[in-house]
Design a protein around this motif. Sequence first.
Motif, PDB file in Angstrom:
ATOM      1  N   GLN A 119       1.292  -1.012   0.027  1.00 56.37           N
ATOM      2  CA  GLN A 119       0.180  -0.217   0.173  1.00 56.37           C
ATOM      3  C   GLN A 119       1.007   1.360   0.078  1.00 56.37           C
ATOM      4  N   VAL A 120       0.408   2.167  -1.154  1.00 59.45           N
ATOM      5  CA  VAL A 120       1.038   3.257  -1.098  1.00 59.45           C
ATOM      6  C   VAL A 120       1.064   4.490  -0.346  1.00 59.45           C
ATOM      7  N   GLN A 121       1.013   5.151   0.599  1.00 56.16           N
ATOM      8  CA  GLN A 121       1.606   6.068   1.544  1.00 56.16           C
ATOM      9  C   GLN A 121       2.404   7.057   1.514  1.00 56.16           C
ATOM     10  N   LEU A 122       2.200   8.720   1.465  1.00 58.38           N
ATOM     11  CA  LEU A 122       2.914   8.825   1.215  1.00 58.38           C
ATOM     12  C   LEU A 122       2.594  10.417   2.149  1.00 58.38           C
ATOM     13  N   ALA A 127       2.386  14.326  -4.841  1.00 57.76           N
ATOM     14  CA  ALA A 127       2.464  13.032  -5.592  1.00 57.76           C
ATOM     15  C   ALA A 127       3.034  12.608  -5.977  1.00 57.76           C
ATOM     16  N   ARG A 168       3.121   9.332  -9.540  1.00 59.16           N
ATOM     17  CA  ARG A 168       2.923   9.073 -10.583  1.00 59.16           C
ATOM     18  C   ARG A 168       2.779   7.430 -10.233  1.00 59.16           C
ATOM     19  N   SER A 169       1.810   6.684 -10.499  1.00 52.57           N
ATOM     20  CA  SER A 169       2.028   5.072 -10.754  1.00 52.57           C
ATOM     21  C   SER A 169       2.779   3.994 -11.139  1.00 52.57           C
ATOM     22  N   ASP A 182      -1.901   9.430  -8.908  1.00 49.29           N
ATOM     23  CA  ASP A 182      -2.522   8.674  -9.262  1.00 49.29           C
ATOM     24  C   ASP A 182      -2.437   8.385  -7.498  1.00 49.29           C
ATOM     25  N   TYR A 183      -1.431   9.095  -6.997  1.00 45.98           N
ATOM     26  CA  TYR A 183      -0.885   9.207  -5.645  1.00 45.98           C
ATOM     27  C   TYR A 183      -1.012  10.009  -4.634  1.00 45.98           C
ATOM     28  N   TRP A 184      -2.093  10.686  -3.494  1.00 44.29           N
ATOM     29  CA  TRP A 184      -1.394  11.715  -2.833  1.00 44.29           C
ATOM     30  C   TRP A 184      -1.149  11.661  -1.529  1.00 44.29           C
ATOM     31  N   TYR A 224       6.283   2.496  -1.782  1.00 47.65           N
ATOM     32  CA  TYR A 224       7.061   3.097  -3.338  1.00 47.65           C
ATOM     33  C   TYR A 224       8.006   3.630  -3.664  1.00 47.65           C
ATOM     34  N   ALA A 230       7.874   8.794   1.535  1.00 49.22           N
ATOM     35  CA  ALA A 230       6.724   7.508   0.759  1.00 49.22           C
ATOM     36  C   ALA A 230       6.977   6.172   1.618  1.00 49.22           C
TER      37      ALA A 230
END
Length: 127
Positions: free
Chosen positions: A1-4, A96, A98-99, A115-117, A27, A24
């Motif tokens: 799971q991506v987390q920023l 943010a 990108r995937s 895609d990820y924020w 990611y 991140a």
Amino acid sequence: QVQLVESGGGSVQAGGSLTLSCTASGYSSSNHCMGWFRQAPGEVREGVATIYSDTTPAYANSVKGRFTISKDNTKNTLYLQMNSLKPEDTGMYYCAGRSWGGNWRCGMLQSMDFDYWGQGTQVTVSS
């Protein structure tokens, strides 16, 4: 799971400086375009700066010469150094990513490409 996860926001007077960080997890920052976007109350989200590698940063005209974006790929962390802050820089700042990899369109500063924020960090500049 991506987390920023962003940090570093705050309140400063005009002319001051702040440095935002975005760490991140899940990611790889080294393979992807990442960027900073901001949104003021009642306004649309706008691109502030994006980066794929150190040689390819892109900036909104309103922040050129004042903001510097950078990545530390060893730490999977994105930064935004903000100097000479103005009241119009006030807003929620979002990190943010990108995937999809590569540099294509990275300099366009288009939120639709990301895609990820993160959850955002507030920056308030008083006059």
